[in-house]
Design an enzyme around this catalytic site. Structure first.
Site, PDB file in Angstrom:
ATOM      1  N   LEU A  31      38.215  33.872  45.372  1.00 56.58           N
ATOM      2  CA  LEU A  31      38.374  33.348  44.027  1.00 56.58           C
ATOM      3  C   LEU A  31      36.980  33.021  43.519  1.00 56.58           C
ATOM      4  O   LEU A  31      36.134  32.530  44.279  1.00 56.58           O
ATOM      5  CB  LEU A  31      39.242  32.076  44.028  1.00 56.58           C
ATOM      6  CG  LEU A  31      40.711  32.227  44.441  1.00 56.58           C
ATOM      7  CD1 LEU A  31      41.406  30.865  44.423  1.00 56.58           C
ATOM      8  CD2 LEU A  31      41.444  33.209  43.537  1.00 56.58           C
ATOM      9  N   ASP A  32      36.716  33.296  42.256  1.00 56.65           N
ATOM     10  CA  ASP A  32      35.413  32.965  41.684  1.00 56.65           C
ATOM     11  C   ASP A  32      35.152  31.470  41.794  1.00 56.65           C
ATOM     12  O   ASP A  32      36.096  30.666  41.890  1.00 56.65           O
ATOM     13  CB  ASP A  32      35.359  33.375  40.212  1.00 56.65           C
ATOM     14  CG  ASP A  32      35.477  34.871  40.006  1.00 56.65           C
ATOM     15  OD1 ASP A  32      35.112  35.613  40.935  1.00 56.65           O
ATOM     16  OD2 ASP A  32      35.946  35.287  38.926  1.00 56.65           O
ATOM     17  N   LYS A  33      33.907  31.094  41.746  1.00 56.75           N
ATOM     18  CA  LYS A  33      33.519  29.686  41.866  1.00 56.75           C
ATOM     19  C   LYS A  33      34.352  28.791  40.945  1.00 56.75           C
ATOM     20  O   LYS A  33      34.867  27.751  41.368  1.00 56.75           O
ATOM     21  CB  LYS A  33      32.030  29.531  41.528  1.00 56.75           C
ATOM     22  CG  LYS A  33      31.561  28.082  41.461  1.00 56.75           C
ATOM     23  CD  LYS A  33      30.137  27.980  40.949  1.00 56.75           C
ATOM     24  CE  LYS A  33      29.738  26.520  40.737  1.00 56.75           C
ATOM     25  NZ  LYS A  33      28.379  26.393  40.148  1.00 56.75           N
TER      26      LYS A  33
ATOM     27  N   THR B 174      37.204  29.431  39.417  1.00 59.38           N
ATOM     28  CA  THR B 174      38.646  29.680  39.400  1.00 59.38           C
ATOM     29  C   THR B 174      39.278  28.808  40.477  1.00 59.38           C
ATOM     30  O   THR B 174      38.787  28.746  41.606  1.00 59.38           O
ATOM     31  CB  THR B 174      38.957  31.160  39.682  1.00 59.38           C
ATOM     32  OG1 THR B 174      38.391  31.962  38.642  1.00 59.38           O
ATOM     33  CG2 THR B 174      40.456  31.404  39.739  1.00 59.38           C
TER      34      THR B 174
ATOM     35  N   ARG C 113      39.469  38.615  34.275  1.00 58.64           N
ATOM     36  CA  ARG C 113      38.482  38.267  33.250  1.00 58.64           C
ATOM     37  C   ARG C 113      38.030  39.506  32.476  1.00 58.64           C
ATOM     38  O   ARG C 113      37.923  39.487  31.243  1.00 58.64           O
ATOM     39  CB  ARG C 113      37.293  37.566  33.907  1.00 58.64           C
ATOM     40  CG  ARG C 113      37.678  36.255  34.598  1.00 58.64           C
ATOM     41  CD  ARG C 113      36.591  35.736  35.519  1.00 58.64           C
ATOM     42  NE  ARG C 113      35.391  35.366  34.778  1.00 58.64           N
ATOM     43  CZ  ARG C 113      34.243  35.015  35.366  1.00 58.64           C
ATOM     44  NH1 ARG C 113      34.140  35.018  36.690  1.00 58.64           N
ATOM     45  NH2 ARG C 113      33.211  34.676  34.626  1.00 58.64           N
TER      46      ARG C 113
END
Length: 328
Positions: A140-142, A144, A239
């Site tokens: 997961l992105d930072k 998110t 995104r």
């Protein structure tokens, strides 16, 4: 001072996405915490083999090829376990399921060697140090938040990667996007690195297949609350796909725009939008087959307070607008 030695003992099979690519490139993607030059050194020394044979860094790997690494890392290259709190939803001797908060980087990298999820995981489960990516099978992105699974054994790692590849692992996300959607849809658009801005992803003809399904949950003035279901799991997929649809995620600093208040916005909604400073994306649900028992398992986690507050602010503004426009 004694020199720290850490053993890297990893094994994985080449996926369809990586088939036909250079060995060093594929391995660098699988083990992003290690530099390309270090990986090339392992290949040259024979510490990294393919199907039991020594090969060259430039050699191409094929579907199901077995890459095995038995190497030693010295000194500062060792990850440092850190006592960072984890919100654990489930754990046994095979998997660990957590609720990741927004703001937590998943994997150590340049600029983020400490304070990451991996540092926390190694403190909680030291055996992860011997698995590819410390057991991380999807990221997961930072910024998110939400549910993600970590493998605790090589058997579990192999099984979970396979589920990701054959798309049997289910993942759903909540997102707040710009614009007023009239319904759901599917984005089927290949993705790859942006041709000019290499830190960004983009829709590119030569990219890998990427499919996102989304449905409308709530519509607000100038915004929509949607739920996304992934068929594939490309970097920044939701995104990029929603921005491609001209519905970028609220707060997205890379693929979105500056704050865009809805028509007739008052001070309260403008302030709420300005204060939301991350992409409005939350991994709400994860479904998978347990790697040993085969049991179908599901975990879900409601949105964190900041996203709930954002939706409340948008709903309150909608109500204020309706009241103002109501006939006397």
């Amino acid at each position: 001072m004694n020199e720290i030695r850490t053993t890297i003992d990893a094994q994985f099979n080449v996926s369809a996405d990586d088939s036909g690519q250079r060995l060093d490139q594929v391995t660098a993607r699988l083990l992003p915490e290690h530099s390309r030059s270090r990986i090339q050194g392992w290949i040259k020394s024979g510490e990294l083999t393919v199907n039991g044979r020594t090969v060259k860094a430039k050699d191409k790997v094929l579907l199901h090829d077995e890459i095995v690494i038995a190497a030693t890392v010295l000194g500062d290259d060792r990850w440092r376990p850190e006592a960072i709190d984890l919100d654990i939803l489930f754990e046994d001797d095979q998997i660990l399921v957590i609720n990741k908060p927004a703001g937590l980087v998943v994997h150590p990298a340049a600029g983020h060697r400490d304070g990451t999820l991996v540092n926390a995981l190694l403190h909680h489960a030291p055996e992860l140090d011997h698995l590819p990516r410390a057991g991380i099978v999807h990221r997961l992105d930072k910024d998110t938040s939400g549910v993600m699974v970590v493998a605790r054994s090589l058997k579990a790692h192999t099984a979970l990667v396979k589920q990701l590849q054959d798309r049997s692992m289910g993942r759903e996300y909540d997102a707040v996007v710009l614009g007023e959607l009239t319904g759901g849809g599917t984005v089927d658009a290949p993705m790859g690195r942006h041709p000019q801005q290499r830190k960004k992803m983009a829709i590119v003809r030569s990219g890998k297949p990427a499919v996102t399904h989304y449905r409308l949950l709530q519509r607000f003035p100038g915004h929509s609350h949607i739920r996304c279901k992934l068929e594939t799991g490309r970097t920044h997929q939701i995104r990029v796909h929603m921005a491609h649809q001209h519905h970028a995620l609220v707060g997205d600093p890379v693929y979105g725009n500056r704050v865009r208040p809805p028509k007739g916005a008052d001070d309260a909604i403008i302030e709420a939008l300005r204060q939301f400073r991350r992409q409005a994306l939350h991994a709400r649900l994860l479904t998978l087959d347990h790697p040993v028992s085969g049991e179908r398992m599901t975990w879900q986690q409601e949105m964190p307070e900041d996203m709930q507050a954002l939706l409340t602010a948008l709903g309150d503004f909608r109500d204020r607008q309706s009241a103002r426009n109501a006939p006397l």
